[in-house]
Write an enzyme that holds these catalytic residues in place. Structure first.
Site, PDB file in Angstrom:
ATOM      1  N   CYS A  54     107.901 -16.499 -47.415  1.00  0.00           N
ATOM      2  CA  CYS A  54     106.927 -15.915 -45.887  1.00  0.00           C
ATOM      3  C   CYS A  54     105.628 -17.207 -46.587  1.00  0.00           C
ATOM      4  O   CYS A  54     104.507 -16.901 -47.068  1.00  0.00           O
ATOM      5  CB  CYS A  54     106.305 -14.872 -46.533  1.00  0.00           C
ATOM      6  SG  CYS A  54     104.776 -13.899 -45.072  1.00  0.00           S
ATOM      7  N   CYS A 107     105.521 -16.178 -38.101  1.00  0.00           N
ATOM      8  CA  CYS A 107     106.321 -16.429 -38.507  1.00  0.00           C
ATOM      9  C   CYS A 107     106.369 -17.881 -39.572  1.00  0.00           C
ATOM     10  O   CYS A 107     106.954 -18.176 -38.709  1.00  0.00           O
ATOM     11  CB  CYS A 107     107.817 -15.678 -38.298  1.00  0.00           C
ATOM     12  SG  CYS A 107     109.549 -16.513 -40.152  1.00  0.00           S
TER      13      CYS A 107
END
Length: 275
Positions: A71, A218
């Site tokens: 991530c 993201c």
């Protein structure tokens, strides 16, 4: 159990310091804590664990309990946590954080003893499709570019897919989101990014993440979008990405095939979780 809520560009996770805390069932805990009505609320949880190979290990779980490999926004926040809370020395010039997709190096900027901005070497980025590849989703004939940045991404440029609408904000995720995520072309599910070009150095960005649905940002997806645009000849190597939750700066080094992501990280609050 103590937790810390943090966000990077609006991508909000719940961080648990496993140097001090123990988590027995992270998948179940992720579902409970991520609930925005009955839990803390977040896109998932991230366990900050000891590592024999790096300064810390970032172990992430999405809001549905599924495990993630990497991530981009989460690793910046992990870097902030281990810096601000003394897990690494303030003299450390480059932090190393282990993830399921390898060890990532992070350079950072600090102010008043706190980390506020970090640049992550996302590693070598890999093309995962034809350039571009045709696909049909819910009767829509589309084209995408598959990019792997530790997570699988399918990048849809609006100018190549006008059937999606006049701008990326018209796309009806309540209708199409699940179909993009679970299309048979992607047996392990996929993160889907929708890109609107402003110019060669700037894009608008929207994402539907596997395991979490639409999120405000993201980091791995923003990285994938810039690499895809560069490979298609649409974007330069250095691009400013406008996400719903904020901006990220992405640089793609074509020679090394490494991508670098820069952005801020913020601690929101801390609390105690009681079962």
């Amino acid at each position: 159990m103590k937790f810390t809520k943090m966000e990077g560009a609006g991508n909000d996770y719940i961080y648990i310091d496993c140097f001090r805390e123990k988590v027995d069932n992270p998948k179940e805990l992720a579902i409970k804590m991520s609930d925005r009505h009955f839990g803390v609320g977040g896109d998932g949880i991230i366990l900050i664990e000891p590592s024999d190979r790096a300064d810390a290990f970032m172990h992430m779980f999405n809001a549905d309990g599924s495990e993630g490999a990497m991530c981009g926004n989460g690793i910046r926040c992990t870097a902030k946590y281990i810096y601000d809370h003394g897990i690494v020395s303030p003299e450390t010039p480059v932090m190393k954080i282990e993830t399921k997709s390898g060890i990532k190096e992070i350079r950072y900027e600090e102010m008043d003893g706190k980390l506020f901005k970090a640049t992550v070497d996302m590693g070598e980025v890999k093309l995962d499709s034809d350039l571009p590849e045709k696909i049909q989703i819910d009767g829509l004939n589309l084209s995408f570019v598959g990019i792997n940045t530790g997570n699988p991404h399918a990048i849809y440029f609006l100018e190549d897919n006008p059937v999606l609408g006049k701008n990326i904000y018209e796309i009806d995720f309540s209708r199409y989101g699940h179909s993009f995520e679970t299309h048979p072309r992607f047996p392990n599910r996929v993160n889907s990014e929708f890109i609107e070009l402003k110019n060669r150095k700037e894009i608008n960005f929207r994402v539907y993440e596997r395991g979490s649905g639409e999120t405000l940002a993201c980091g791995t997806g923003a990285t994938a979008a810039v690499v895809a645009g560069n490979l298609l000849g649409k974007l330069d190597e250095r691009v400013l990405v406008h996400l719903l939750g904020g901006d990220l700066e992405i640089f793609y080094d074509k020679e090394s095939k490494h991508a670098f992501m820069s952005g801020e990280a913020r601690e929101v609050f801390s609390g105690m979780w009681e079962e």
